[in-house]
Design a protein around this motif. Structure first.
Motif, PDB file in Angstrom:
ATOM      1  N   VAL A  16      40.156  22.261  12.202  1.00 17.39           N
ATOM      2  CA  VAL A  16      41.075  21.116  12.201  1.00 17.39           C
ATOM      3  C   VAL A  16      42.203  21.357  11.202  1.00 17.39           C
ATOM      4  N   GLY A  17      41.845  21.886  10.028  1.00 16.86           N
ATOM      5  CA  GLY A  17      42.877  22.182   9.029  1.00 16.86           C
ATOM      6  C   GLY A  17      43.906  23.161   9.578  1.00 16.86           C
ATOM      7  N   GLY A  18      43.430  24.175  10.294  1.00 16.95           N
ATOM      8  CA  GLY A  18      44.346  25.156  10.882  1.00 16.95           C
ATOM      9  C   GLY A  18      45.230  24.526  11.950  1.00 16.95           C
ATOM     10  N   ALA A  19      44.636  23.654  12.757  1.00 17.97           N
ATOM     11  CA  ALA A  19      45.407  22.998  13.825  1.00 17.97           C
ATOM     12  C   ALA A  19      46.483  22.100  13.234  1.00 17.97           C
ATOM     13  N   ILE A  20      46.181  21.445  12.132  1.00 20.82           N
ATOM     14  CA  ILE A  20      47.172  20.580  11.488  1.00 20.82           C
ATOM     15  C   ILE A  20      48.321  21.419  10.944  1.00 20.82           C
ATOM     16  N   ALA A  21      47.984  22.550  10.337  1.00 17.39           N
ATOM     17  CA  ALA A  21      49.046  23.420   9.796  1.00 17.39           C
ATOM     18  C   ALA A  21      49.958  23.911  10.921  1.00 17.39           C
ATOM     19  N   ASP A  48      47.532  10.553  -3.336  1.00 16.55           N
ATOM     20  CA  ASP A  48      46.107  10.391  -3.593  1.00 16.55           C
ATOM     21  C   ASP A  48      45.360  10.594  -2.279  1.00 16.55           C
ATOM     22  N   SER A  49      44.384  11.496  -2.255  1.00 15.90           N
ATOM     23  CA  SER A  49      43.696  11.808  -0.992  1.00 15.90           C
ATOM     24  C   SER A  49      42.680  10.745  -0.607  1.00 15.90           C
ATOM     25  N   GLU A  50      42.299   9.866  -1.520  1.00 18.63           N
ATOM     26  CA  GLU A  50      41.400   8.740  -1.242  1.00 18.63           C
ATOM     27  C   GLU A  50      40.123   9.165  -0.512  1.00 18.63           C
ATOM     28  N   GLY A  51      39.589  10.293  -0.881  1.00 23.81           N
ATOM     29  CA  GLY A  51      38.283  10.699  -0.357  1.00 23.81           C
ATOM     30  C   GLY A  51      38.304  11.341   1.015  1.00 23.81           C
ATOM     31  N   GLY A  52      39.449  11.461   1.641  1.00 24.99           N
ATOM     32  CA  GLY A  52      39.535  12.102   2.955  1.00 24.99           C
ATOM     33  C   GLY A  52      39.630  13.609   2.801  1.00 24.99           C
ATOM     34  N   ARG A  53      40.065  14.272   3.845  1.00 22.24           N
ATOM     35  CA  ARG A  53      40.222  15.724   3.793  1.00 22.24           C
ATOM     36  C   ARG A  53      41.705  16.050   3.697  1.00 22.24           C
ATOM     37  N   ARG A  54      41.989  17.116   2.982  1.00 23.84           N
ATOM     38  CA  ARG A  54      43.403  17.416   2.714  1.00 23.84           C
ATOM     39  C   ARG A  54      43.738  18.871   3.019  1.00 23.84           C
ATOM     40  N   GLU A  55      44.919  19.054   3.589  1.00 24.24           N
ATOM     41  CA  GLU A  55      45.471  20.383   3.866  1.00 24.24           C
ATOM     42  C   GLU A  55      46.836  20.446   3.197  1.00 24.24           C
ATOM     43  N   TRP A  56      47.139  21.587   2.558  1.00 21.26           N
ATOM     44  CA  TRP A  56      48.468  21.758   1.955  1.00 21.26           C
ATOM     45  C   TRP A  56      49.289  22.721   2.804  1.00 21.26           C
ATOM     46  N   VAL A  57      50.512  22.330   3.055  1.00 19.48           N
ATOM     47  CA  VAL A  57      51.445  23.167   3.816  1.00 19.48           C
ATOM     48  C   VAL A  57      52.753  23.211   3.040  1.00 19.48           C
ATOM     49  N   ALA A  58      53.349  24.403   2.954  1.00 16.14           N
ATOM     50  CA  ALA A  58      54.660  24.523   2.300  1.00 16.14           C
ATOM     51  C   ALA A  58      55.740  24.454   3.371  1.00 16.14           C
ATOM     52  N   ASN A  83      59.667  24.799   3.781  1.00 11.29           N
ATOM     53  CA  ASN A  83      60.809  25.320   2.992  1.00 11.29           C
ATOM     54  C   ASN A  83      60.439  25.454   1.513  1.00 11.29           C
ATOM     55  N   ASN A  84      59.233  25.976   1.299  1.00 13.96           N
ATOM     56  CA  ASN A  84      58.712  26.234  -0.052  1.00 13.96           C
ATOM     57  C   ASN A  84      58.483  24.980  -0.885  1.00 13.96           C
ATOM     58  N   ARG A  85      58.442  23.828  -0.256  1.00 19.70           N
ATOM     59  CA  ARG A  85      58.086  22.597  -0.975  1.00 19.70           C
ATOM     60  C   ARG A  85      56.743  22.099  -0.431  1.00 19.70           C
ATOM     61  N   PRO A  86      55.893  21.580  -1.311  1.00 17.10           N
ATOM     62  CA  PRO A  86      54.539  21.218  -0.854  1.00 17.10           C
ATOM     63  C   PRO A  86      54.511  19.931  -0.025  1.00 17.10           C
ATOM     64  N   VAL A  87      53.691  19.966   1.010  1.00 19.17           N
ATOM     65  CA  VAL A  87      53.426  18.768   1.821  1.00 19.17           C
ATOM     66  C   VAL A  87      51.909  18.635   1.923  1.00 19.17           C
ATOM     67  N   ALA A  88      51.399  17.468   1.556  1.00 19.23           N
ATOM     68  CA  ALA A  88      49.959  17.214   1.672  1.00 19.23           C
ATOM     69  C   ALA A  88      49.705  16.489   2.984  1.00 19.23           C
ATOM     70  N   ILE A  89      48.720  17.000   3.738  1.00 16.43           N
ATOM     71  CA  ILE A  89      48.325  16.333   4.979  1.00 16.43           C
ATOM     72  C   ILE A  89      46.893  15.841   4.781  1.00 16.43           C
ATOM     73  N   ASP A  90      46.728  14.553   4.716  1.00 16.30           N
ATOM     74  CA  ASP A  90      45.400  13.957   4.560  1.00 16.30           C
ATOM     75  C   ASP A  90      44.953  13.406   5.898  1.00 16.30           C
ATOM     76  N   TRP A  91      43.734  13.714   6.256  1.00 18.97           N
ATOM     77  CA  TRP A  91      43.262  13.255   7.558  1.00 18.97           C
ATOM     78  C   TRP A  91      41.826  12.759   7.478  1.00 18.97           C
ATOM     79  N   GLN A  92      41.541  11.787   8.338  1.00 19.41           N
ATOM     80  CA  GLN A  92      40.188  11.257   8.452  1.00 19.41           C
ATOM     81  C   GLN A  92      39.868  11.123   9.937  1.00 19.41           C
ATOM     82  N   LEU A  93      38.654  11.432  10.285  1.00 17.53           N
ATOM     83  CA  LEU A  93      38.236  11.362  11.687  1.00 17.53           C
ATOM     84  C   LEU A  93      36.940  10.589  11.821  1.00 17.53           C
ATOM     85  N   ALA A  94      36.810   9.897  12.919  1.00 19.11           N
ATOM     86  CA  ALA A  94      35.518   9.345  13.313  1.00 19.11           C
ATOM     87  C   ALA A  94      35.271   9.838  14.724  1.00 19.11           C
TER      88      ALA A  94
END
Lengths: 173, 126
Positions: free
Chosen positions: A16-21, A137-147, A149-160
Motif C-alpha cells: 500500500v505504501g508503494g502504491a501511494i508513492a 501529526d500522524s495520529e496513530g495511522g500509517r505514514r509514507e514520506w514522499v519527496a 521537488n525535494n520537499r517532504p510530503v507526508a501521506i497518512d492513511w487509514q484503512l478498514a
C-alpha cells in the motif's frame, strides 16, 4: 467506519505504501510538472514552514478509510503556481485558493491510489478538509514520506477492510 | 458554443477554463457550477451544448446530475464529459449507460484535456 480494523500483514502494508508513492508521483508529474520519489522521514525541525494538511475520506467497496497529504506551505505555493500558471512575481493568491489546490492534490492522490488498487469498484470520496498546522501529526495511522521537488510530503492513511479485501487491495499497487 | 464546467474545486474549474481558452474551440460563454444541483439550475436557464462534470461533489454528485440529464428529453443533444479522479471500470460502465461521450480521469495533462475538449466540442456542434 463501522467494521473493526484487523491488523494488516507487513507485506500488504509495504504494498500500500508503494502504491501511494506511485499515486503521488503520477499526480505530481501529470498535473504539476513536478518530480516525486519515496524518501526517508525528514527532520521536521529542519522544515521551517507551516504545513497544510488535506484529508479525504473514502467509502464504498471493500475499503474504507482516509488519506491525508501534508505539505510545507512553500511547496503548496509552488504547486499552486504550476497548476494555475500564476507568475510568481504577481501578488500571492488568497489563502483559500491555495487550500483548495492542496485539497485537489490530495483528492487526486487518493483517487489515483484507489483506482489503481480497485479498478472494478466504484468508490466515493468526501470533499477534502484542509487545515494548517505547525507539524503534521500522524495520529496513530500509517505514514509514507514522499519527496516532491525535494520537499517532504507526508501521506497518512487509514484503512478498514476485511483480511481478504486487504490482500486484494495490496496486490493492485 | 456554451460550456458548463461542474466541479467543487474552484482551482480545477479555473484550470479547465484556461485549457478551453487555449484550444481553437469557438466558445460563446463558459458557465461554472460547484455541484450537480447548481449545474441543473444553470441547465434550466441556459442553452448549454457541452457539459464537463466531476463525479464526487457535495449536495448532488455528478452521477446524479447525469441521471437527471439522461432522463430529460430537453438535454438529449447535450454532449457530456466526465472529468473525475474515479477511473474505475465500474464507474466507466455507468457513464456509458448515461450517454457520456468521454471519460477523463484526473490527473491529466493539459494536452490530454485539450484533445478531449476538441473532440467533444466537435460532437456538440453536430
Amino acid at each position: 467506519m463501522s467494521s473493526p480494523m484487523p491488523p494488516l500483514p507487513p507485506d500488504f502494508e509495504r504494498a500500500v505504501g508503494g502504491a501511494i508513492a506511485v499515486a503521488v508521483s503520477t499526480v505530481a508529474e501529470r498535473c504539476f510538472f513536478a518530480c516525486a520519489d519515496r524518501c526517508d522521514e525528514p527532520d521536521l525541525d529542519d522544515v521551517h514552514a507551516e504545513w497544510l494538511v488535506a484529508t479525504v475520506h473514502f467509502d464504498d467497496g471493500p475499503v474504507r478509510g482516509s488519506l491525508a497529504c501534508s505539505l510545507p506551505s512553500d511547496l503548496a505555493q509552488w504547486l499552486f503556481d504550476a497548476f494555475s500558471g500564476r507568475d510568481p512575481a504577481t501578488p500571492l493568491p488568497p489563502r483559500h485558493q491555495v487550500d483548495d489546490l492542496v485539497g485537489e492534490f490530495s483528492n487526486m492522490v487518493c483517487g489515483t491510489w484507489l483506482t489503481r488498487c480497485e479498478a472494478n469498484r466504484v468508490f466515493r470520496l468526501s470533499a477534502p478538509v484542509v487545515s494548517r498546522v505547525r507539524q503534521p501529526d500522524s495520529e496513530g495511522g500509517r505514514r509514507e514520506w514522499v519527496a516532491v521537488n525535494n520537499r517532504p510530503v507526508a501521506i497518512d492513511w487509514q484503512l478498514a477492510a476485511s483480511n481478504a479485501d486487504a490482500h486484494a487491495v495490496g496486490s493492485g499497487g | 458554443m456554451r460550456i458548463l464546467i461542474v466541479d467543487d474545486s474552484s482551482m480545477m474549474r479555473a484550470m479547465i477554463k484556461r485549457v478551453v481558452k487555449l484550444t481553437n474551440v469557438p466558445v460563446e460563454e463558459i458557465l461554472e457550477a460547484g455541484d450537480g444541483a447548481q449545474a441543473l439550475t444553470l441547465l434550466e436557464s441556459y442553452d448549454v451544448q457541452l457539459l464537463l462534470t466531476d463525479i464526487n461533489m457535495p449536495v448532488m454528485s455528478g452521477a446524479d446530475l447525469l441521471r437527471h440529464v439522461a432522463g430529460d428529453d430537453r438535454w438529449r443533444r447535450l454532449t457530456r464529459v466526465i472529468i473525475s479522479t474515479d477511473g474505475s471500470e465500474a464507474r466507466r460502465e455507468q457513464a456509458a449507460e448515461l450517454s457520456v461521450r468521454c471519460y477523463l480521469q484526473k490527473p491529466f495533462s493539459p494536452e490530454v484535456l485539450r484533445d478531449v475538449l476538441t473532440d467533444a466540442a466537435a460532437a456538440a456542434r453536430l
